[in-house]
Scaffold this active site. Structure first.
Site, short mmCIF file in Angstrom:
data_model
loop_
_atom_site.label_atom_id
_atom_site.label_comp_id
_atom_site.label_asym_id
_atom_site.label_seq_id
_atom_site.Cartn_x
_atom_site.Cartn_y
_atom_site.Cartn_z
N HIS A 1 -9.96 -5.52 -2.88
CA HIS A 1 -8.63 -5.72 -2.28
C HIS A 1 -8.76 -6.03 -0.80
CE1 HIS A 1 -9.63 -1.42 -2.32
NE2 HIS A 1 -9.00 -1.31 -1.17
N ASP B 1 0.87 -1.18 0.00
CA ASP B 1 0.00 0.00 0.00
C ASP B 1 0.90 1.23 0.00
OD1 ASP B 1 -1.75 2.20 0.92
OD2 ASP B 1 -3.21 0.61 1.25
N ILE B 2 0.59 2.17 -0.86
CA ILE B 2 1.44 3.36 -1.02
C ILE B 2 1.29 4.32 0.17
CG2 ILE B 2 -0.10 4.91 -2.30
CD1 ILE B 2 3.51 4.03 -3.26
N HIS C 1 -6.59 -5.67 2.69
CA HIS C 1 -5.43 -5.07 3.36
C HIS C 1 -4.86 -6.11 4.32
CE1 HIS C 1 -6.35 -0.68 2.51
NE2 HIS C 1 -7.55 -1.20 2.31
P1 5GP Z 1 -9.81 1.45 0.30
O1 5GP Z 1 -10.38 1.40 -1.10
O2 5GP Z 1 -9.59 0.07 0.87
O3 5GP Z 1 -10.58 2.35 1.20
O4 5GP Z 1 -8.36 2.12 0.19
C1 5GP Z 1 -7.55 1.91 -0.93
C2 5GP Z 1 -6.11 1.74 -0.52
O5 5GP Z 1 -5.34 1.67 -1.70
C3 5GP Z 1 -5.54 2.88 0.33
O6 5GP Z 1 -4.96 2.35 1.51
C4 5GP Z 1 -4.53 3.55 -0.59
O7 5GP Z 1 -3.38 4.00 0.10
C5 5GP Z 1 -4.17 2.45 -1.57
N1 5GP Z 1 -3.85 2.97 -2.89
C6 5GP Z 1 -4.60 3.83 -3.62
N2 5GP Z 1 -4.00 4.10 -4.80
C7 5GP Z 1 -2.84 3.39 -4.80
C8 5GP Z 1 -1.78 3.24 -5.76
O8 5GP Z 1 -1.78 3.83 -6.84
N3 5GP Z 1 -0.77 2.41 -5.41
C9 5GP Z 1 -0.73 1.74 -4.22
N4 5GP Z 1 0.32 0.94 -4.00
N5 5GP Z 1 -1.71 1.85 -3.30
C10 5GP Z 1 -2.74 2.66 -3.59
#
Ligand code: 5GP
Length: 130
Positions: free
Chosen positions: A93, A29-30, A95
């Protein structure tokens, strides 16, 4: 249009890759909550995790299990926590987050700012532990 995660799988957007097979992909995660925070995704473009077929959902969980074991070896922790939100990126996804306490799972916590070198070292360490 492809999701940002499909573009990562395709290599169009860089990532710190941890693991891959024919159906699933894992990368850092970035915006990590802690070092080792990893995302596991299906290559299939599905928004909602629970829209995956029973077979794919089960296989994804087994894939995540192997990645979690490697995270735990590389980043000793009490347990690797698993969370599913999907509120930001419309591509299913999981985590995986190495936990020293339940506070490590709080998505409202400030995210770590890591250098490129630090991300590389983390991904290398997890890959080496697979
Ligand atoms: P969620 O959809 O589960 O609420 O959060 C999406 C997760 O994806 C976040 O923790 C965010 O940091 C991560 N994320 C979003 N865009 C990118 C990206 O381009 N690259 C990476 N490695 N992680 C990402």
């Amino acid at each position: 249009m492809a999701t940002i995660f499909s573009r990562i799988v395709a290599g169009e957007i860089p990532c710190y890759k941890v693991a891959e097979d024919d159906k699933f992909f894992a990368f850092l995660d970035i915006n990590p909550l802690v070092k080792g925070h990893t995302l596991v995704i299906p290559k299939q473009e599905v928004d909602y995790l629970f829209d995956l077929s029973d077979e794919d959902l089960a296989a994804m969980q087994v894939f995540a299990k192997h990645v979690a074991a490697a995270i735990k070896r590389a980043f000793p922790c009490i347990k690797v926590g698993q969370a599913v939100l999907g509120l930001e990126v419309p591509h299913a996804h999981i985590h995986l987050i190495p936990m020293q306490s339940e506070k490590d799972m709080l998505f409202s916590n400030p995210k770590l700012k890591l250098s490129d070198e630090e991300f590389r070292e983390i991904a290398d360490a997890i890959r080496a532990a697979l």
